[in-house]
Write a protein that holds these residues in place. Structure first.
Motif, mmCIF file in Angstrom:
data_model
loop_
_atom_site.group_PDB
_atom_site.id
_atom_site.type_symbol
_atom_site.label_atom_id
_atom_site.label_comp_id
_atom_site.label_asym_id
_atom_site.label_seq_id
_atom_site.Cartn_x
_atom_site.Cartn_y
_atom_site.Cartn_z
ATOM 1 N N LEU A 103 -13.854 0.084 -5.161
ATOM 2 C CA LEU A 103 -12.565 0.303 -5.800
ATOM 3 C C LEU A 103 -12.246 -0.228 -7.042
ATOM 4 N N PRO A 104 -11.878 0.205 -8.103
ATOM 5 C CA PRO A 104 -11.958 -0.351 -9.247
ATOM 6 C C PRO A 104 -10.811 -1.426 -9.470
ATOM 7 N N ILE A 105 -11.064 -2.559 -8.969
ATOM 8 C CA ILE A 105 -10.315 -3.922 -9.085
ATOM 9 C C ILE A 105 -10.590 -4.693 -9.802
ATOM 10 N N SER A 106 -9.704 -5.753 -10.135
ATOM 11 C CA SER A 106 -10.166 -6.448 -11.250
ATOM 12 C C SER A 106 -9.895 -8.177 -10.604
ATOM 13 N N GLU A 107 -9.372 -8.273 -9.224
ATOM 14 C CA GLU A 107 -9.257 -9.576 -8.720
ATOM 15 C C GLU A 107 -9.312 -9.445 -7.378
ATOM 16 N N ASP A 130 -6.959 3.378 2.657
ATOM 17 C CA ASP A 130 -7.666 4.375 2.878
ATOM 18 C C ASP A 130 -7.277 5.821 2.620
ATOM 19 N N LYS A 131 -6.058 5.914 2.141
ATOM 20 C CA LYS A 131 -5.443 7.229 1.356
ATOM 21 C C LYS A 131 -5.974 7.498 0.032
ATOM 22 N N GLN A 132 -6.182 8.782 0.093
ATOM 23 C CA GLN A 132 -6.523 9.375 -1.363
ATOM 24 C C GLN A 132 -5.606 8.864 -2.556
ATOM 25 N N SER A 133 -4.200 8.990 -2.093
ATOM 26 C CA SER A 133 -3.119 8.568 -2.945
ATOM 27 C C SER A 133 -3.139 7.316 -3.424
ATOM 28 N N GLN A 134 -3.443 6.278 -2.410
ATOM 29 C CA GLN A 134 -3.740 4.802 -2.857
ATOM 30 C C GLN A 134 -4.903 4.810 -3.753
ATOM 31 N N HIS A 135 -5.921 5.341 -3.428
ATOM 32 C CA HIS A 135 -7.010 5.089 -4.349
ATOM 33 C C HIS A 135 -6.593 5.490 -5.508
ATOM 34 N N SER A 136 -5.980 6.887 -5.883
ATOM 35 C CA SER A 136 -5.499 7.266 -6.977
ATOM 36 C C SER A 136 -4.759 6.499 -7.875
ATOM 37 N N GLY A 137 -3.934 5.705 -6.892
ATOM 38 C CA GLY A 137 -2.738 4.714 -7.729
ATOM 39 C C GLY A 137 -3.660 3.547 -8.378
ATOM 40 N N PRO A 189 0.810 -1.174 0.064
ATOM 41 C CA PRO A 189 0.049 -0.183 -0.221
ATOM 42 C C PRO A 189 0.858 1.293 -0.003
ATOM 43 N N THR A 190 1.786 1.279 0.612
ATOM 44 C CA THR A 190 2.881 2.427 0.661
ATOM 45 C C THR A 190 3.361 2.682 -1.007
ATOM 46 N N GLN A 191 3.873 1.772 -1.451
ATOM 47 C CA GLN A 191 4.451 1.896 -2.788
ATOM 48 C C GLN A 191 3.060 2.164 -3.743
ATOM 49 N N LEU A 192 2.049 1.804 -3.259
ATOM 50 C CA LEU A 192 0.818 2.179 -4.308
ATOM 51 C C LEU A 192 0.485 3.660 -4.036
ATOM 52 N N GLY A 193 0.742 4.306 -3.009
ATOM 53 C CA GLY A 193 0.657 5.605 -2.886
ATOM 54 C C GLY A 193 1.478 6.749 -3.359
ATOM 55 N N GLN A 194 2.512 6.004 -3.951
ATOM 56 C CA GLN A 194 3.684 6.862 -4.794
ATOM 57 C C GLN A 194 3.370 6.901 -6.424
#
Length: 411
Positions: free
Chosen positions: A309-313, A273-280, A236-241
């Motif tokens: 969340l727009p996930i696929s799996e 739960d961070k906007q940056s993660q949802h954006s990622g 999740p930390t990387q996802l927010g980058q």
């Protein structure tokens, strides 16, 4: 590390029975108390003493449901077993309280509880919290830096198959680290915490993903794999980058990999739960990457979030797959995921399939993908290609003369 249990049940005889079972399962110590208020006070005073709580629901004074509701305020990070004689709907409702409070639910059991069920719950805790079962010391910072500098980050691949047909649907990339002159192979629990603590996680991921996408050219052209996907992991930390979607695009362009055949698995060790993660997640899907929520069921992502969340799996965590043939709660969670999957067009993967009895149960579940040692252990490139070729030969022989290259079989 020690494994201490606190049983909260108003029946002394039942506390004694469960204590006997736990002692036979090599638990360090077992304590018990008879109502929620006493348990809460003990946990406030000794929050980190107990790794497992066994909670009855119907007790005088503070009942088990009220106790479970208050546990999240203590930031308790052990595992919770619900053991009750109440009807299944009440137990399921209590289970949702545990999951909603970001607690580790090890089991929701109807009395009488047997020793086998408790053993499965202990195994789940050790999978959710590997620090309790560390059999190999962590890599030192120096060793980790040396392995990165010497390009000793090695991808291993674990197949994912459709349980009903045996068709290969994809491969998850798993990280292995070679250490020292003897190239001792280290698994992530030995180095991930060190890498995160010293800001080396991106360096590890860069090497792993770059090598895996390069090798995917050979794997993806095998006859059984021309439609398969490759799954890579980010935290999740990387996802927010903001860096990672662009970097993944450049990797795919460099190695001429079809982006639509790459899935990014987000490990569920933190709340998304961070906007940056949802954006990622949205940016990855915008560029046609798949996105999977990994380790679902360990307590951070709930079903309501998944719908947003727009996930696929979705991947059901191995701790819930273990013993699923005899666990109504895990079966209910899997069915809930499959219902959501059908509504949202999301595929569902059950990972960590190791027991033939679990596999037999999962075979009855339609549209399910499975992954685990019972299908195939993680393998480096050379071993994986040999496994694929051997698998194809067996499939062709099973079909007889004239069988095509797309023949499949049940593993």
């Amino acid at each position: 590390m020690p494994l201490n249990v606190l049983i909260i049940d108003d029946s002394l005889s039942y506390c004694q029975l469960l204590s006997k079972y736990f002692s036979e399962l090599d638990v360090t110590s077992v304590d018990y108390c008879h109502d929620g208020s006493e348990a809460l006070q003990r946990l406030r005073e000794h929050r980190d003493r107990y790794q497992i709580l066994v909670v009855d629901l119907h007790m005088p004074g503070m009942d088990g449901i009220e106790l479970l509701s208050k546990l999240s305020g203590l930031e308790y990070r052990g595992g919770v077993i619900i053991a009750s004689g109440m009807e299944s709907r009440i137990i399921e409702a209590a289970s949702q309280i545990v999951l909603g409070a970001h607690l580790r639910l090890l089991g929701a059991l109807m009395k009488p509880v047997c020793k086998t069920q408790l053993n499965i719950c202990i195994e789940r805790l050790l999978m959710m919290a590997p620090e309790l079962n560390r059999s190999r010391p962590a890599m030192t910072l120096q060793s980790l830096r040396e392995s990165i500098m010497q390009h000793k980050v090695v991808p291993y691949y674990q197949p994912q198959v459709e349980v009903g047909t045996g068709r290969i649907e994809g491969f998850e990339v798993l990280c292995r680290m070679q250490q020292g002159a003897q190239l001792q192979l280290m698994t992530p629990e030995s180095f991930m915490a060190v890498a995160e603590r010293h800001n080396l996680l991106n360096a590890v991921s860069e090497q792993l993903i770059g090598t895996a996408l390069k090798e995917w050219a050979e794997i993806g052209q095998q006859p059984e794999c021309r439609h398969a996907r490759l799954s890579i992991n980010l935290t999740p930390t990387q996802l927010g980058q903001s860096y990672w979607p662009r970097r993944l695009l450049s990797f795919c362009q460099k190695w001429q990999v079809d982006i639509s055949r790459v899935t990014v698995e987000i490990t569920e060790n933190q709340a998304l739960d961070k906007q940056s993660q949802h954006s990622g997640i949205s940016r990855l899907r915008l560029h046609n990457f798949g996105v999977a929520i990994d380790d679902f069921g360990t307590g951070y992502t709930n079903l309501t979030q998944l719908c947003r969340l727009p996930i696929s799996e979705l991947k059901l965590d191995m701790s819930l797959v273990r013993g699923i043939h005899m666990d109504p709660l895990a079966q209910t969670i899997l069915k809930s995921l499959l219902d959501i999957g059908r509504q949202l067009g999301v595929s569902v993967v059950a990972e960590g399939v190791e027991d033939p009895r679990d596999y037999q149960y999962l075979e009855s579940v339609p549209n399910l993908i499975v992954q685990g040692f019972l299908v195939c252990r993680p393998k480096p490139l050379g071993e994986l290609v040999r496994w694929l070729k051997a698998r194809q030969r067996v499939a062709v022989e099973a079909q007889g003369p004239g069988a095509g290259s797309n023949a499949t079989y049940r593993h």
